[in-house]
Design a protein around this motif. Structure first.
Motif, PDB file in Angstrom:
ATOM      1  N   GLY A 262     -16.871  -6.404  12.306  1.00 57.56           N
ATOM      2  CA  GLY A 262     -16.549  -6.008  13.673  1.00 57.56           C
ATOM      3  C   GLY A 262     -15.607  -4.819  13.590  1.00 57.56           C
ATOM      4  N   VAL A 263     -15.949  -3.710  14.275  1.00 59.27           N
ATOM      5  CA  VAL A 263     -15.065  -2.533  14.207  1.00 59.27           C
ATOM      6  C   VAL A 263     -13.688  -2.950  14.732  1.00 59.27           C
ATOM      7  CG1 VAL A 263     -14.697  -0.146  14.925  1.00 59.27           C
ATOM      8  CG2 VAL A 263     -17.021  -1.000  14.591  1.00 59.27           C
ATOM      9  N   PRO A 264     -12.645  -2.844  13.880  1.00 55.29           N
ATOM     10  CA  PRO A 264     -11.329  -3.377  14.277  1.00 55.29           C
ATOM     11  C   PRO A 264     -10.713  -2.596  15.439  1.00 55.29           C
ATOM     12  CG  PRO A 264     -11.456  -3.060  11.888  1.00 55.29           C
ATOM     13  CD  PRO A 264     -12.636  -2.350  12.498  1.00 55.29           C
ATOM     14  N   HIS A 265     -10.238  -3.321  16.404  1.00 56.22           N
ATOM     15  CA  HIS A 265      -9.521  -2.740  17.536  1.00 56.22           C
ATOM     16  C   HIS A 265      -8.132  -3.356  17.570  1.00 56.22           C
ATOM     17  CE1 HIS A 265     -13.492  -1.326  18.567  1.00 56.22           C
ATOM     18  NE2 HIS A 265     -12.970  -0.578  19.516  1.00 56.22           N
ATOM     19  N   ASP A 266      -7.120  -2.519  17.333  1.00 60.51           N
ATOM     20  CA  ASP A 266      -5.723  -2.983  17.321  1.00 60.51           C
ATOM     21  C   ASP A 266      -5.467  -4.051  16.274  1.00 60.51           C
ATOM     22  OD1 ASP A 266      -5.094  -1.317  19.521  1.00 60.51           O
ATOM     23  OD2 ASP A 266      -5.954  -2.807  20.876  1.00 60.51           O
ATOM     24  N   VAL A 267      -6.169  -3.961  15.152  1.00 59.61           N
ATOM     25  CA  VAL A 267      -5.958  -4.928  14.071  1.00 59.61           C
ATOM     26  C   VAL A 267      -5.030  -4.318  13.020  1.00 59.61           C
ATOM     27  CG1 VAL A 267      -7.061  -6.163  12.155  1.00 59.61           C
ATOM     28  CG2 VAL A 267      -8.189  -6.061  14.404  1.00 59.61           C
ATOM     29  N   ALA A 268      -3.931  -4.999  12.736  1.00 59.70           N
ATOM     30  CA  ALA A 268      -3.061  -4.614  11.618  1.00 59.70           C
ATOM     31  C   ALA A 268      -2.901  -5.845  10.735  1.00 59.70           C
ATOM     32  CB  ALA A 268      -1.703  -4.147  12.126  1.00 59.70           C
ATOM     33  N   ILE A 269      -2.953  -5.621   9.438  1.00 63.97           N
ATOM     34  CA  ILE A 269      -2.890  -6.736   8.492  1.00 63.97           C
ATOM     35  C   ILE A 269      -1.552  -6.666   7.776  1.00 63.97           C
ATOM     36  CG2 ILE A 269      -3.972  -7.740   6.438  1.00 63.97           C
ATOM     37  CD1 ILE A 269      -6.470  -5.880   7.676  1.00 63.97           C
ATOM     38  N   ASP A 270      -0.815  -7.769   7.819  1.00 59.78           N
ATOM     39  CA  ASP A 270       0.488  -7.800   7.158  1.00 59.78           C
ATOM     40  C   ASP A 270       0.300  -7.904   5.646  1.00 59.78           C
ATOM     41  OD1 ASP A 270       3.507  -8.235   7.318  1.00 59.78           O
ATOM     42  OD2 ASP A 270       2.842  -9.957   6.125  1.00 59.78           O
ATOM     43  N   GLY A 271       0.886  -6.953   4.928  1.00 56.36           N
ATOM     44  CA  GLY A 271       0.679  -6.879   3.486  1.00 56.36           C
ATOM     45  C   GLY A 271       1.135  -8.128   2.762  1.00 56.36           C
ATOM     46  N   GLN A 272       2.297  -8.647   3.137  1.00 54.87           N
ATOM     47  CA  GLN A 272       2.824  -9.802   2.417  1.00 54.87           C
ATOM     48  C   GLN A 272       1.996 -11.060   2.690  1.00 54.87           C
ATOM     49  OE1 GLN A 272       7.222 -11.594   2.250  1.00 54.87           O
ATOM     50  NE2 GLN A 272       7.027  -9.598   1.304  1.00 54.87           N
ATOM     51  N   GLU A 273       1.521 -11.183   3.938  1.00 56.18           N
ATOM     52  CA  GLU A 273       0.688 -12.342   4.275  1.00 56.18           C
ATOM     53  C   GLU A 273      -0.630 -12.284   3.498  1.00 56.18           C
ATOM     54  OE1 GLU A 273       0.644 -13.184   8.497  1.00 56.18           O
ATOM     55  OE2 GLU A 273      -1.359 -14.065   8.291  1.00 56.18           O
ATOM     56  N   LEU A 274      -1.221 -11.087   3.458  1.00 52.64           N
ATOM     57  CA  LEU A 274      -2.476 -10.946   2.704  1.00 52.64           C
ATOM     58  C   LEU A 274      -2.231 -11.237   1.218  1.00 52.64           C
ATOM     59  CD1 LEU A 274      -5.494 -10.150   2.841  1.00 52.64           C
ATOM     60  CD2 LEU A 274      -4.787  -7.802   2.321  1.00 52.64           C
ATOM     61  N   PHE A 275      -1.105 -10.735   0.715  1.00 54.58           N
ATOM     62  CA  PHE A 275      -0.735 -10.930  -0.692  1.00 54.58           C
ATOM     63  C   PHE A 275      -0.726 -12.420  -1.047  1.00 54.58           C
ATOM     64  CE2 PHE A 275       2.588 -11.371  -3.985  1.00 54.58           C
ATOM     65  CZ  PHE A 275       2.245 -10.388  -4.885  1.00 54.58           C
ATOM     66  N   PHE A 276       0.052 -13.177  -0.301  1.00 55.79           N
ATOM     67  CA  PHE A 276       0.206 -14.590  -0.674  1.00 55.79           C
ATOM     68  C   PHE A 276      -1.031 -15.431  -0.355  1.00 55.79           C
ATOM     69  CE2 PHE A 276       4.683 -13.311  -0.925  1.00 55.79           C
ATOM     70  CZ  PHE A 276       4.982 -13.829  -2.171  1.00 55.79           C
ATOM     71  N   SER A 277      -1.937 -14.887   0.453  1.00 53.70           N
ATOM     72  CA  SER A 277      -3.172 -15.630   0.747  1.00 53.70           C
ATOM     73  C   SER A 277      -4.146 -15.618  -0.422  1.00 53.70           C
ATOM     74  CB  SER A 277      -3.866 -15.027   1.971  1.00 53.70           C
ATOM     75  OG  SER A 277      -4.524 -13.806   1.635  1.00 53.70           O
ATOM     76  N   HIS A 278      -4.027 -14.625  -1.305  1.00 59.06           N
ATOM     77  CA  HIS A 278      -4.998 -14.471  -2.409  1.00 59.06           C
ATOM     78  C   HIS A 278      -6.419 -14.220  -1.912  1.00 59.06           C
ATOM     79  CE1 HIS A 278      -2.472 -16.496  -5.787  1.00 59.06           C
ATOM     80  NE2 HIS A 278      -2.606 -15.214  -6.055  1.00 59.06           N
ATOM     81  N   VAL A 279      -6.548 -13.799  -0.667  1.00 63.33           N
ATOM     82  CA  VAL A 279      -7.889 -13.569  -0.109  1.00 63.33           C
ATOM     83  C   VAL A 279      -8.299 -12.114  -0.333  1.00 63.33           C
ATOM     84  CG1 VAL A 279      -9.215 -13.466   2.046  1.00 63.33           C
ATOM     85  CG2 VAL A 279      -7.695 -15.412   1.591  1.00 63.33           C
ATOM     86  N   GLY A 280      -9.533 -11.918  -0.734  1.00 59.00           N
ATOM     87  CA  GLY A 280     -10.097 -10.573  -0.865  1.00 59.00           C
ATOM     88  C   GLY A 280     -10.700 -10.139   0.457  1.00 59.00           C
ATOM     89  N   LEU A 281     -10.587  -8.857   0.728  1.00 55.36           N
ATOM     90  CA  LEU A 281     -10.944  -8.347   2.050  1.00 55.36           C
ATOM     91  C   LEU A 281     -11.731  -7.058   1.869  1.00 55.36           C
ATOM     92  CD1 LEU A 281     -10.342  -8.669   5.112  1.00 55.36           C
ATOM     93  CD2 LEU A 281      -8.195  -7.467   4.721  1.00 55.36           C
TER      94      LEU A 281
END
Lengths: 338, 338
Positions: A262-281
């Motif tokens: 989905g073309v992101p609209h107003d989406v910002a991803i928090d670096g630290q949250e993504l980091f600790f999630s271990h999820v690939g994006l």
């Protein structure tokens, strides 16, 4: 010829326009057999993207080749062709890497809700079917040019593998095609998040094994319940809102993957949250051209039938009603026939 | 026993502390053979993370097992062991998936700059060497417990493959170990971004084929110059700042991957920018436990020598000088010997 033009949010008109012409040797002009309204067309229609001046609309198409430029040798007049919403020369380094939607010569299609369409980079974009396909296949071939190709990419980006568990966030046409893709790529469990009965039914028909109607934290908790407490291997994010991205990231297990289309609209991803999630994006406009031969084959052999996402068919001249029906969620997706 | 305690930014003291004891049946207590100061220890030291009360420091260690709890059967007193900064039971679903640093029972180590250390989850965390290793191997085995394991994960998360091109952002110990990992995983071209001559030299010794000293847009342009105009297949982000993340995302080609292992500080990723980049992104604390047997083997067979990142060796009681030297960039990394 005639085609759709958006003048302002909520104001789509079917108007007389100049006939498209070959302007570069890599162009083709096709006579549209079918086109449609995309969920992303609703962003400007709803005022979520600006409409600064009247602009033609539409980026999904199948048609008959009318004319080709001198450098187009892959297709010829009279052939039935399927393309992609992102055109590509299919020879640049990104194309050779399989990322045709990042082609260095890419042009996005934007004039397809019309009787005739100029296709830039036709030489690297269009794929012809062997024969004229039966009419029953046209909706699915049209779906391949965007929503099915995009659903496929979502599943590829989310690294769906045989035996895995996949979650699909979004029950629009792309999400529903994502269910098909997850099934074709071998997911054993496919959890579709949907609150609408007709879409739930289609998701199940397409291969969903579980439906979750909750959203937000409740939806995340339900996914965890179904996935041994840790989340899914793969999540297909097919919406583009901050809520959907949050739902997706929190539904994937550590080491899992989110494919976002989905073309992101107003989406910002928090670096630290993504980091600790271990999820690939990984996200982006789908490299549909890379998938066209395979997906056309799956359609024509009857293996997949993504055309079922079109629950409304209208004459092209009633394009405005197609927008209204989708905006009001009376239709999943409107197919338009010139 | 004695160990390091941070009291305030810039104020690390070597103090008398309680001897650690077995408190759970899965604990072990080790006598520290070597420990060190981590780049991430500098965040609180520099005031970039709060120091609300005096706290012990350190999460990297190798040592001799002193005592084990009743459920610890993988190691025994007298053995030389290597562990990870993140402890794991090695049996939970995340551990079984290979993501031990997301173990459901995870505890982060934080008391290792001391003469003795309690290791929680010792049963799923510690790996013993076959024999007492020669002293020359100790620095490299110590590196494996964090910086080498983390550099390895950065390369894995960035999906380095044989023949690929990799960029390493960050010339600290982790970045330098990332160069080793990229080489071991078969990268043909390894571009290290570094402005410090001594670090550039070590990067080249570790396998870097190119050095870029520019940063920001200039650095990105230099990477593009070296990669056919499109960017690298894999980028290892080993810093954790917004500038480094930007550098990394813009240095990867469409379809490429960024592995990020610098703990992000004030990093936010714009959804739409990530979308159109087609770059895959995965980060997190490295699942060092998953790599320990392999990395220990590579060290003891002399295949890798990550211990060279230690360019300062001090008695543990001079730990404060280790922090100072790293803070002032007089040292890449300080090894501490009790």
């Amino acid at each position: 010829m005639r085609g759709a033009v958006i003048h302002a949010p909520g104001d789509v008109r079917f108007e007389e326009l100049d006939d498209p012409e070959i302007s570069r040797p890599t162009d083709a002009v096709i006579r549209t057999v079918a086109t449609c309204v995309c969920g992303s067309d609703l962003w400007p229609y709803r005022g979520a993207e600006p409409v600064d001046e009247p602009q033609p609309m539409g980026h999904e198409y199948v048609g008959i080749v009318e004319e080709v430029g001198s450098e187009v040798t892959n297709v010829e007049p009279g052939q039935f062709v399927v393309g992609s919403f992102a055109t590509s020369d299919n020879t640049c380094p990104n194309c050779l890497n399989g990322w045709q939607s990042s082609c260095l010569g890419r042009e996005f299609m934007s004039t397809c809700q019309a009787e005739y369409v100029r296709i830039p980079n036709a030489h690297g974009t269009l794929v012809a079917t062997d024969d004229q396909p039966d009419g029953e296949f046209v909706p699915s071939l049209l779906a391949v040019s965007d929503v099915m190709g995009t659903g496929w990419y979502a599943a590829v980006a989310a690294e769906v593998t045989p035996g895995s568990t996949a979650v699909v966030v979004g029950d629009g046409a792309v999400g529903l095609c994502g269910v098909i893709a997850a099934r074709e790529l071998g997911a054993e469990r496919i959890i579709a998040m949907s609150r609408h009965e007709s879409r739930q039914k289609l998701a199940v028909e397409f291969g969903a094994t579980d439906i979750i109607s909750e959203r937000g934290d409740e939806g995340i908790a339900r996914v965890k319940d179904l996935t041994g407490g840790i989340g899914a291997d793969s999540v297909l994010e097919c919406v583009g809102t901050p809520e959907a991205m949050r739902q997706a990231l929190h539904s994937a297990r550590p080491g899992g993957n989110v494919g976002f289309v989905g073309v992101p609209h107003d989406v910002a991803i928090d670096g630290q949250e993504l980091f600790f999630s271990h999820v690939g994006l990984r996200g982006g406009p789908a490299p549909v051209r890379a998938y066209l031969p395979d997906l056309i084959d799956r359609v024509l052999t009857g293996r997949i039938n993504p055309g079922k996402v079109f629950d409304l068919t209208l004459p092209l001249e009633q394009v405005a009603e197609g927008y209204r029906a989708m905006d009001e969620r009376r239709a999943i997706k409107a197919l338009l026939k010139p």
